[in-house]
Design a protein around this motif. Structure first.
Motif, mmCIF file in Angstrom:
data_model
loop_
_atom_site.group_PDB
_atom_site.id
_atom_site.type_symbol
_atom_site.label_atom_id
_atom_site.label_comp_id
_atom_site.label_asym_id
_atom_site.label_seq_id
_atom_site.Cartn_x
_atom_site.Cartn_y
_atom_site.Cartn_z
ATOM 1 N N PHE A 90 81.029 34.734 58.501
ATOM 2 C CA PHE A 90 81.098 35.897 59.365
ATOM 3 C C PHE A 90 80.167 35.690 60.578
ATOM 4 C CE2 PHE A 90 82.621 38.143 55.542
ATOM 5 C CZ PHE A 90 83.837 38.571 56.231
ATOM 6 N N GLY A 91 79.061 34.637 60.239
ATOM 7 C CA GLY A 91 77.793 34.835 61.321
ATOM 8 C C GLY A 91 77.699 33.559 62.099
ATOM 9 N N GLU A 92 78.820 32.673 62.500
ATOM 10 C CA GLU A 92 78.731 31.564 63.203
ATOM 11 C C GLU A 92 79.717 31.756 64.279
ATOM 12 O OE1 GLU A 92 79.879 28.417 61.141
ATOM 13 O OE2 GLU A 92 77.973 28.065 59.906
ATOM 14 N N GLU A 93 79.432 31.278 65.460
ATOM 15 C CA GLU A 93 80.131 31.414 66.777
ATOM 16 C C GLU A 93 81.407 31.113 66.480
ATOM 17 O OE1 GLU A 93 80.507 32.648 70.631
ATOM 18 O OE2 GLU A 93 78.511 32.686 69.662
ATOM 19 N N ALA A 94 82.127 30.433 65.637
ATOM 20 C CA ALA A 94 83.400 30.065 65.345
ATOM 21 C C ALA A 94 84.073 30.955 64.342
ATOM 22 C CB ALA A 94 83.579 28.499 64.752
ATOM 23 N N SER A 95 83.198 31.957 63.960
ATOM 24 C CA SER A 95 83.596 32.878 62.912
ATOM 25 C C SER A 95 83.929 34.189 63.473
ATOM 26 C CB SER A 95 82.438 33.095 61.693
ATOM 27 O OG SER A 95 82.329 32.045 61.240
ATOM 28 N N LYS A 96 83.717 34.286 64.941
ATOM 29 C CA LYS A 96 83.992 35.616 65.527
ATOM 30 C C LYS A 96 85.477 36.263 65.209
ATOM 31 C CE LYS A 96 81.048 35.414 69.906
ATOM 32 N NZ LYS A 96 81.534 34.955 71.301
ATOM 33 N N ASN A 145 86.527 53.031 68.127
ATOM 34 C CA ASN A 145 85.343 52.240 67.903
ATOM 35 C C ASN A 145 85.857 50.541 67.848
ATOM 36 O OD1 ASN A 145 83.836 54.578 66.335
ATOM 37 N ND2 ASN A 145 82.790 53.854 68.330
ATOM 38 N N LYS A 146 87.159 50.501 68.056
ATOM 39 C CA LYS A 146 87.691 49.155 67.944
ATOM 40 C C LYS A 146 86.968 47.937 68.859
ATOM 41 C CE LYS A 146 92.316 46.824 67.822
ATOM 42 N NZ LYS A 146 93.743 47.033 67.811
ATOM 43 N N ILE A 147 87.034 46.999 68.193
ATOM 44 C CA ILE A 147 86.322 45.785 69.173
ATOM 45 C C ILE A 147 87.270 44.941 69.678
ATOM 46 C CG2 ILE A 147 84.401 44.011 69.031
ATOM 47 C CD1 ILE A 147 83.265 45.338 66.542
ATOM 48 N N LYS A 148 87.097 44.558 70.793
ATOM 49 C CA LYS A 148 87.884 43.249 71.377
ATOM 50 C C LYS A 148 87.198 42.003 71.414
ATOM 51 C CE LYS A 148 90.567 46.364 74.538
ATOM 52 N NZ LYS A 148 90.903 46.804 75.928
ATOM 53 N N ASP A 149 85.969 42.317 71.866
ATOM 54 C CA ASP A 149 85.051 40.883 71.537
ATOM 55 C C ASP A 149 83.749 41.201 71.297
ATOM 56 O OD1 ASP A 149 84.345 37.992 71.733
ATOM 57 O OD2 ASP A 149 84.589 38.353 74.151
#
Length: 318
Positions: free
Chosen positions: A18-24, A39-43
């Motif tokens: 969960f914590g790497e750039e590729a794990s977004k 509160n939905k996240i797009k990015d």
């Protein structure tokens, strides 16, 4: 059987998934499963966790993941492996960092972005949360007034008690169920279950596959796994020791209380017997004094015996 996938309760394993750039994509999907639709996240973008701490001591106890959504919402995510003293207080303390960093120089209207503090707990609460909702997995906490009305809706604490999550693969209903099932059972999987055929989960399994690690990653994971196992052993030992000591103390206290209760009951019975004996002796003394007066008046011993209940022998001895 050797584990095929990382233990997500290790620092390395959790951050790898969960914590790497590729794990977004994995983190976004997990957070959206956890948060209300509003509160939905797009990015999102990862932020340096050291930005949270103002002192060296702060930076040694920072959360695992600190990120910000495209709309300014801030998220602190931590996997908490064992109970700590003042854990809730620490959560509240660190939630102030992403609030304070929003302050702007010069004129500022104090309009804050929402802050979410998320704790994935490998233990259960032993306080009021556990006593009132001992089987619940998800606890969402906001600042409310005495009537239960939300006073401020931009600060949210979310705790997931993983030991309370006991659903089988066939019982999974929601997206959050899938993620919790993934986190709790990942190290035991030997192949990807059929429910995890979506790309976001397939990629999560690829990141978690130990066979895909470079040697440096493998070394880091082994070190992280050792720390996890050592800490767990210490925690389990402390729990067992506390239980045994508590049991011994409980037995000892029970014996002491039993002795106290026995003494108390003995005193009570003694008082009752004493009162009874005292009354009997008092009544007997009164009868004797009455017999003395009758004897002084010259009444015969037989008459006195009939009136007092004393024997003639007792009357003659007066």
């Amino acid at each position: 059987m050797r584990a095929k996938y990382v233990n997500p309760f290790t620092d390395f394993g959790f951050k790898k998934i969960f914590g790497e750039e590729a794990s977004k994509p994995q983190l976004i999907d997990f957070l959206n499963a956890l948060l209300p639709p509003i509160n939905k996240i797009k990015d999102l973008s990862f932020k340096n966790t050291e930005q949270l701490g103002q002192t060296e001591a702060d930076r040694k106890a920072i959360y695992d993941i600190y990120c910000e959504a495209e709309n300014g919402q801030k998220f602190i995510v931590e996997l908490q492996k064992a109970k700590q003293n003042y854990f809730r207080e620490r959560t509240i303390y660190y939630s102030t960092f992403p609030i304070r960093e929003q302050a702007e120089k010069g004129n500022w209207n104090y309009n804050l972005s929402a802050v979410f503090c998320i704790g994935i707990l490998d233990f259960t609460f032993d306080d009021y949360l556990a006593s009132e909702h001992k089987d619940e997995v998800l606890h969402t906490i906001k600042l409310k007034n005495q009537h239960g009305k939300v006073f401020y809706d931009k600060l949210t604490y979310i705790y997931l008690e993983m030991p309370n999550f006991r659903k089988s693969e066939q019982e999974l209903e929601t997206r959050l169920d899938k993620w919790l099932y993934f986190i709790k059972n990942l190290e035991d999987f030997q192949q990807i279950p059929s429910i995890f055929k979506e790309t976001v989960f397939v990629e999560a399994f690829e990141k978690a596959a130990i066979a895909n690690f470079r040697q440096a990653e493998l070394d880091s994971y082994e070190a992280s796994l050792k720390i996890f196992r050592d800490n767990k052993a210490v925690f389990d030992y402390a729990q067992e020791t506390a239980y045994n000591e508590g049991r011994t103390a409980g037995i000892q206290d029970g014996r002491i209380e039993g002795i106290k209760e026995g003494i108390k009951e003995g005193i009570k019975e003694g008082l009752q017997a004493g009162i009874k004996e005292g009354l009997e002796q008092g009544r007997k003394n009164a009868v004797i004094e009455m017999a003395k007066a009758m004897k002084t008046k010259g009444l015969p011993a037989q008459t006195i015996a009939e009136l007092t209940g004393l024997s003639e022998q007792e009357i003659n001895q007066i």
